[in-house]
Design a protein around this motif. Structure first.
Motif, mmCIF file in Angstrom:
data_model
loop_
_atom_site.group_PDB
_atom_site.id
_atom_site.type_symbol
_atom_site.label_atom_id
_atom_site.label_comp_id
_atom_site.label_asym_id
_atom_site.label_seq_id
_atom_site.Cartn_x
_atom_site.Cartn_y
_atom_site.Cartn_z
ATOM 1 N N GLU A 238 6.153 -3.015 17.137
ATOM 2 C CA GLU A 238 7.477 -3.489 17.531
ATOM 3 C C GLU A 238 7.410 -4.346 18.780
ATOM 4 O O GLU A 238 8.118 -5.364 18.887
ATOM 5 C CB GLU A 238 8.392 -2.282 17.753
ATOM 6 N N THR B 221 3.432 0.262 6.206
ATOM 7 C CA THR B 221 4.155 -0.636 5.298
ATOM 8 C C THR B 221 3.437 -0.919 3.989
ATOM 9 O O THR B 221 4.036 -1.543 3.103
ATOM 10 C CB THR B 221 4.447 -1.991 5.975
ATOM 11 N N ALA C 276 4.155 2.962 15.901
ATOM 12 C CA ALA C 276 5.102 1.937 15.450
ATOM 13 C C ALA C 276 5.532 1.054 16.608
ATOM 14 O O ALA C 276 5.694 -0.169 16.443
ATOM 15 C CB ALA C 276 6.313 2.600 14.807
ATOM 16 N N GLY D 184 13.362 -0.143 4.292
ATOM 17 C CA GLY D 184 12.519 -1.332 4.381
ATOM 18 C C GLY D 184 12.519 -2.189 3.140
ATOM 19 O O GLY D 184 13.078 -1.834 2.098
ATOM 20 N N ASN E 28 6.761 -4.327 4.212
ATOM 21 C CA ASN E 28 5.777 -5.396 4.135
ATOM 22 C C ASN E 28 6.421 -6.739 3.794
ATOM 23 O O ASN E 28 6.009 -7.786 4.313
ATOM 24 C CB ASN E 28 4.679 -5.045 3.125
ATOM 25 N N VAL F 195 9.869 5.856 7.156
ATOM 26 C CA VAL F 195 8.949 4.725 7.238
ATOM 27 C C VAL F 195 9.065 3.971 5.916
ATOM 28 O O VAL F 195 9.684 4.452 4.970
ATOM 29 C CB VAL F 195 7.491 5.180 7.468
ATOM 30 N N HIS F 196 8.442 2.809 5.836
ATOM 31 C CA HIS F 196 8.531 2.081 4.571
ATOM 32 C C HIS F 196 7.562 2.625 3.532
ATOM 33 O O HIS F 196 7.920 2.795 2.366
ATOM 34 C CB HIS F 196 8.279 0.591 4.781
ATOM 35 N N ILE G 49 8.021 -8.204 7.016
ATOM 36 C CA ILE G 49 7.043 -8.766 7.938
ATOM 37 C C ILE G 49 6.454 -10.054 7.371
ATOM 38 O O ILE G 49 6.231 -11.029 8.099
ATOM 39 C CB ILE G 49 5.956 -7.721 8.250
ATOM 40 N N VAL H 260 14.136 0.302 8.792
ATOM 41 C CA VAL H 260 12.734 0.131 9.175
ATOM 42 C C VAL H 260 12.193 -1.075 8.411
ATOM 43 O O VAL H 260 12.678 -1.408 7.329
ATOM 44 C CB VAL H 260 11.875 1.381 8.878
ATOM 45 N N LEU H 261 11.214 -1.732 8.987
ATOM 46 C CA LEU H 261 10.643 -2.916 8.367
ATOM 47 C C LEU H 261 9.636 -2.541 7.291
ATOM 48 O O LEU H 261 8.856 -1.594 7.440
ATOM 49 C CB LEU H 261 9.950 -3.786 9.418
ATOM 50 N N VAL I 50 -0.108 -1.151 10.770
ATOM 51 C CA VAL I 50 0.859 -1.813 9.889
ATOM 52 C C VAL I 50 0.546 -1.526 8.419
ATOM 53 O O VAL I 50 1.457 -1.369 7.600
ATOM 54 C CB VAL I 50 0.934 -3.328 10.170
ATOM 55 N N LEU J 131 9.732 0.071 13.003
ATOM 56 C CA LEU J 131 8.869 0.353 11.856
ATOM 57 C C LEU J 131 8.835 1.830 11.511
ATOM 58 O O LEU J 131 8.251 2.217 10.496
ATOM 59 C CB LEU J 131 7.447 -0.166 12.098
#
Length: 279
Positions: free
Chosen positions: A145, A186, A141, A43, A72, A124-125, A75, A69-70, A182, A114
């Motif tokens: 998504e 993140t 997650a 991420g 912060n 995960v991030h 996003i 994975v995404l 979230v 995510l």
């Protein structure tokens, strides 16, 4: 499938738009020798560094060899593109958002997960709530998504921002539920003893703060699951059987790190300073 039966997997920490550093990492002899290797990115692919568009193009070009994975910053980038958040003082997203292929890159970005669980490793991030199993982490997650992948994502992405609630509870619904998920996935670093998240502490873990790193909270459902994460540059590299922390401050002029999951081989590239620490 056990890791020993798969192609090599290199987990890579926060890139944050430092495309030249990513290219240098991928050219490292140990990584180039793994011709069929897969790459897991933890991420924060974009922002703060000089070439977010190039970073996305480079990762996207890896095709099925790349799993992301995404984070912060990713996003936040989508929210700026949607017009619901203003760019931050130290953002470097303008070139990405003005690129001829910006829409294509952003659509690819918003379709990334995510959380990722494969070969008994969870990525995960930022962190995982102590009550969540890997399956529950993926389930929660997917709620985010679905929002990001929907045709009307621009109308709803603003719901993901805010410091309240600061704790997950399964009875949460609607925006409060999505914000808690979230923030956990993140943004989480340090937590209070009751498991609620502290969003002010961004330094290294401090035993005198009265706070605990999320991974030291008691009775974690994933305590025996190897978790790969980034997000916490002041924590730096942590390479234990169950915790692999990979944000080693690439954008701050430190290193971009990759670890091969099969044998925990570490490769690091020293990076130019693109932002001053603390900004």
């Amino acid at each position: 499938m056990p890791l020993t039966h798969s192609a090599s997997i290199w987990a890579i920490g926060d890139i944050q738009g430092c495309c030249a550093s990513l290219d240098a990492l991928l050219r490292h002899p140990d990584i180039q020798a793994d011709e069929q290797a897969h790459f897991w990115f933890a991420g924060d692919l974009v922002n703060r560094g000089p070439d977010s568009a190039g970073s996305l193009r480079r990762i996207r070009a890896l095709g099925e060899r790349a799993t992301c994975v995404l984070g912060n910053h990713d996003i936040h980038c989508l929210a700026v593109a949607a017009g619901v958040r203003k760019p931050g003082k130290h953002d470097t997203l303008a070139a990405l958002l003005a690129a001829a292929d910006a829409q294509e890159l952003l659509d690819w970005l918003r379709h990334q997960p995510l959380a990722h669980y494969e070969h008994e490793h969870l990525m995960v991030h930022a962190g995982v709530h102590p009550a969540w199993s890997p399956e529950q982490t993926l389930e929660h997650a997917r709620e985010l998504e679905a929002l990001l992948r929907a045709d009307d994502w621009r109308e709803h992405i603003a719901e993901l921002f805010g410091n309240e609630p600061d704790a997950w509870h399964p009875a949460l619904t609607g925006q409060a539920r999505r914000r808690a998920i979230v923030s956990t996935l993140t943004r989480m670093r340090m937590c209070r003893a009751d498991g609620s998240m502290d969003f002010k502490h961004k330094g290294a873990p401090d035993p005198d703060s009265g706070l605990l790193p999320w991974y030291e909270l008691p009775d974690r459902a994933c305590a025996d699951v190897p978790i790969i994460f980034g997000h916490w540059s002041t924590l730096g590299l942590m390479n234990t059987p169950t915790l692999l922390s990979l944000d080693t401050g690439c954008v701050w002029g430190r290193q971009l790190s990759a670890v091969r999951l099969q044998d925990r081989r570490l490769v690091q590239i020293h990076c130019p300073e693109n932002q001053k620490p603390g900004e």
